[in-house]
Write a protein that holds these residues in place. Structure first.
Motif, short mmCIF file in Angstrom:
data_model
loop_
_atom_site.label_atom_id
_atom_site.label_comp_id
_atom_site.label_asym_id
_atom_site.label_seq_id
_atom_site.Cartn_x
_atom_site.Cartn_y
_atom_site.Cartn_z
N GLU A 1 19.62 -1.91 -5.03
CA GLU A 1 19.07 -2.36 -6.32
C GLU A 1 17.79 -3.16 -6.11
O GLU A 1 16.78 -2.94 -6.80
CB GLU A 1 20.13 -3.20 -7.02
N LYS A 2 17.81 -4.08 -5.15
CA LYS A 2 16.65 -4.94 -4.90
C LYS A 2 15.42 -4.13 -4.51
O LYS A 2 14.33 -4.36 -5.05
CB LYS A 2 16.99 -5.94 -3.79
N TYR A 3 15.60 -3.17 -3.61
CA TYR A 3 14.43 -2.43 -3.13
C TYR A 3 13.96 -1.36 -4.12
O TYR A 3 12.77 -1.06 -4.20
CB TYR A 3 14.71 -1.83 -1.75
N MET B 1 12.39 4.07 0.51
CA MET B 1 13.12 4.49 1.71
C MET B 1 14.19 3.46 2.06
O MET B 1 15.33 3.81 2.39
CB MET B 1 12.15 4.67 2.87
N LEU B 2 13.84 2.18 2.00
CA LEU B 2 14.81 1.13 2.28
C LEU B 2 15.98 1.18 1.29
O LEU B 2 17.15 1.05 1.68
CB LEU B 2 14.15 -0.24 2.22
N GLY B 3 15.65 1.37 0.02
CA GLY B 3 16.71 1.49 -0.98
C GLY B 3 17.64 2.64 -0.67
O GLY B 3 18.87 2.51 -0.78
N ASN B 4 17.08 3.76 -0.29
CA ASN B 4 17.90 4.93 0.04
C ASN B 4 18.79 4.66 1.26
O ASN B 4 19.96 5.06 1.29
CB ASN B 4 17.01 6.14 0.31
N LEU B 5 18.23 3.99 2.27
CA LEU B 5 19.00 3.67 3.46
C LEU B 5 20.17 2.74 3.14
O LEU B 5 21.30 2.94 3.61
CB LEU B 5 18.10 3.03 4.52
N TYR B 6 19.90 1.74 2.32
CA TYR B 6 20.98 0.83 1.94
C TYR B 6 22.04 1.54 1.10
O TYR B 6 23.24 1.27 1.23
CB TYR B 6 20.42 -0.39 1.19
N GLU B 7 21.61 2.47 0.26
CA GLU B 7 22.59 3.23 -0.52
C GLU B 7 23.48 4.06 0.40
O GLU B 7 24.69 4.17 0.20
CB GLU B 7 21.89 4.14 -1.53
N SER C 1 0.81 -1.21 0.00
CA SER C 1 0.00 0.00 0.00
C SER C 1 0.85 1.27 0.00
O SER C 1 0.38 2.34 -0.36
CB SER C 1 -0.93 0.01 1.22
N SER C 2 2.12 1.14 0.41
CA SER C 2 3.02 2.29 0.46
C SER C 2 4.36 1.92 -0.17
O SER C 2 5.33 1.63 0.53
CB SER C 2 3.22 2.74 1.91
N PRO C 3 4.42 1.90 -1.50
CA PRO C 3 5.68 1.53 -2.16
C PRO C 3 6.83 2.45 -1.81
O PRO C 3 8.00 2.08 -1.97
CB PRO C 3 5.33 1.61 -3.65
N GLU C 4 6.52 3.64 -1.29
CA GLU C 4 7.58 4.57 -0.89
C GLU C 4 8.46 3.96 0.20
O GLU C 4 9.62 4.37 0.37
CB GLU C 4 6.98 5.89 -0.40
N LEU D 1 9.81 0.05 -8.11
CA LEU D 1 9.45 0.30 -9.51
C LEU D 1 8.44 -0.71 -10.04
O LEU D 1 7.77 -0.44 -11.03
CB LEU D 1 10.70 0.31 -10.38
N GLU D 2 8.32 -1.86 -9.39
CA GLU D 2 7.25 -2.79 -9.76
C GLU D 2 5.88 -2.13 -9.59
O GLU D 2 4.95 -2.41 -10.34
CB GLU D 2 7.33 -4.05 -8.91
N GLN D 3 5.78 -1.25 -8.61
CA GLN D 3 4.51 -0.57 -8.35
C GLN D 3 4.47 0.85 -8.92
O GLN D 3 3.39 1.40 -9.13
CB GLN D 3 4.26 -0.51 -6.84
N LYS D 4 5.65 1.44 -9.16
CA LYS D 4 5.73 2.80 -9.69
C LYS D 4 6.64 2.83 -10.92
O LYS D 4 7.67 3.52 -10.93
CB LYS D 4 6.27 3.75 -8.62
N PRO D 5 6.30 2.10 -11.98
CA PRO D 5 7.21 1.99 -13.13
C PRO D 5 7.39 3.30 -13.90
O PRO D 5 8.36 3.42 -14.66
CB PRO D 5 6.53 0.94 -14.01
N ASP D 6 6.49 4.26 -13.70
CA ASP D 6 6.58 5.52 -14.45
C ASP D 6 7.42 6.58 -13.75
O ASP D 6 7.45 7.73 -14.19
CB ASP D 6 5.18 6.07 -14.71
N ASP D 7 8.10 6.22 -12.67
CA ASP D 7 8.95 7.17 -11.96
C ASP D 7 10.31 7.25 -12.67
O ASP D 7 11.22 6.46 -12.39
CB ASP D 7 9.13 6.74 -10.50
N GLY D 8 10.43 8.18 -13.59
CA GLY D 8 11.65 8.31 -14.38
C GLY D 8 12.88 8.62 -13.55
O GLY D 8 13.99 8.21 -13.89
#
Length: 240
Positions: free
Chosen positions: A38-40, A23-29, A16-19, A45-52
């Motif tokens: 990469e994984k997160y 956030m997890l991706g940003n923390l790991y970065e 319900s909250s792909p953000e 992007l599976e839920q927000k594929p249009d986020d360029g």
């Protein structure tokens, strides 16, 4: 220490909250665990594929950090399709990364094509730098004339206009520094060197010389570029 992901065990919450994936991706970065980043990002992007913007970010991570060129190219192509035209910096870098990958794969024709696209966007940034400098110069003339008038005629009712001009010039100078900083990150000299090298490998020697000269103009490997030019001119003269 338990992995970050165990702090968020509720799968439905992520759906319900792909953000939260973002956030997890940003923390790991932030802690340099790029495979987890990469994984997160992929899950986001599976839920927000249009986020360029995140397609671009993942393309950068996949190219520059994890070496997953297949994923990098896929994301960079999506970023180029999705990013608004005003995102000149990201679009230019996306083409640059695609060109870098092509060069590493010895696909010299594609490298030249993508680097050329990069240069087109670099030139747009350079033009905006020049436009901003012209705007600042014109405004500085107005400020100088108005200041002379204030001192000469003591028309202090114009002082507010003078202050507004000074504020505007300050904003323009800040914008100029930001644009120049972005331009410096676009690696103009390196891009031209890589085009020259690719053209050299394609035996397009006259064109290669031109880009080695451009690399010199940008002060990128100038001594090596001069030697390259000498060698290529001799090769052209000899015919082999």
């Amino acid at each position: 220490r338990p992995p970050i992901s165990t702090l968020f065990p509720y799968t439905t919450l992520f759906r319900s909250s792909p953000e939260l994936y973002l956030m997890l991706g940003n923390l790991y970065e932030d802690i340099g665990k790029y495979l987890e980043t990469e994984k997160y990002y992929l899950r986001y992007l599976e839920q927000k594929p249009d986020d360029g913007h995140i397609q671009f970010a993942l393309g950068h991570i996949a190219y520059y950090r994890t070496g997953n060129y297949h994923l990098a190219l896929r994301c960079l192509d999506l970023a180029l399709a999705l990013l608004p035209k005003k995102e000149i910096y990201k679009i230019s870098k996306a083409y640059e990364y695609k060109a870098d990958i092509a060069l590493q794969e010895l696909e010299f024709e594609n490298a030249v094509k993508f680097y050329s696209e990069t240069i087109a966007y670099q030139d747009a940034v350079a033009a905006s730098v020049n436009d901003k400098k012209t705007e600042i110069a014109d405004l500085s003339l107005k400020i100088r004339d108005l200041k002379s008038s204030l001192l000469r005629d003591q028309t202090f009712e114009q002082y507010e206009e003078y202050e507004n001009f000074m504020d505007k010039r300050g904003r323009l100078e800040t914008e100029l520094r930001q644009i120049e900083n972005e331009y410096n990150k676009l690696n103009a000299g390196r891009v031209r060197w890589n085009i020259a090298y690719s053209l050299e490998r394609m035996e397009k020697l006259t064109e290669a010389i031109k880009y080695y000269r451009d690399a010199i103009a940008f002060d990128y490997n100038p001594n090596r570029a001069r030697q390259k030019i000498i060698n290529l001119e001799l090769k052209i003269k000899r015919g082999y």
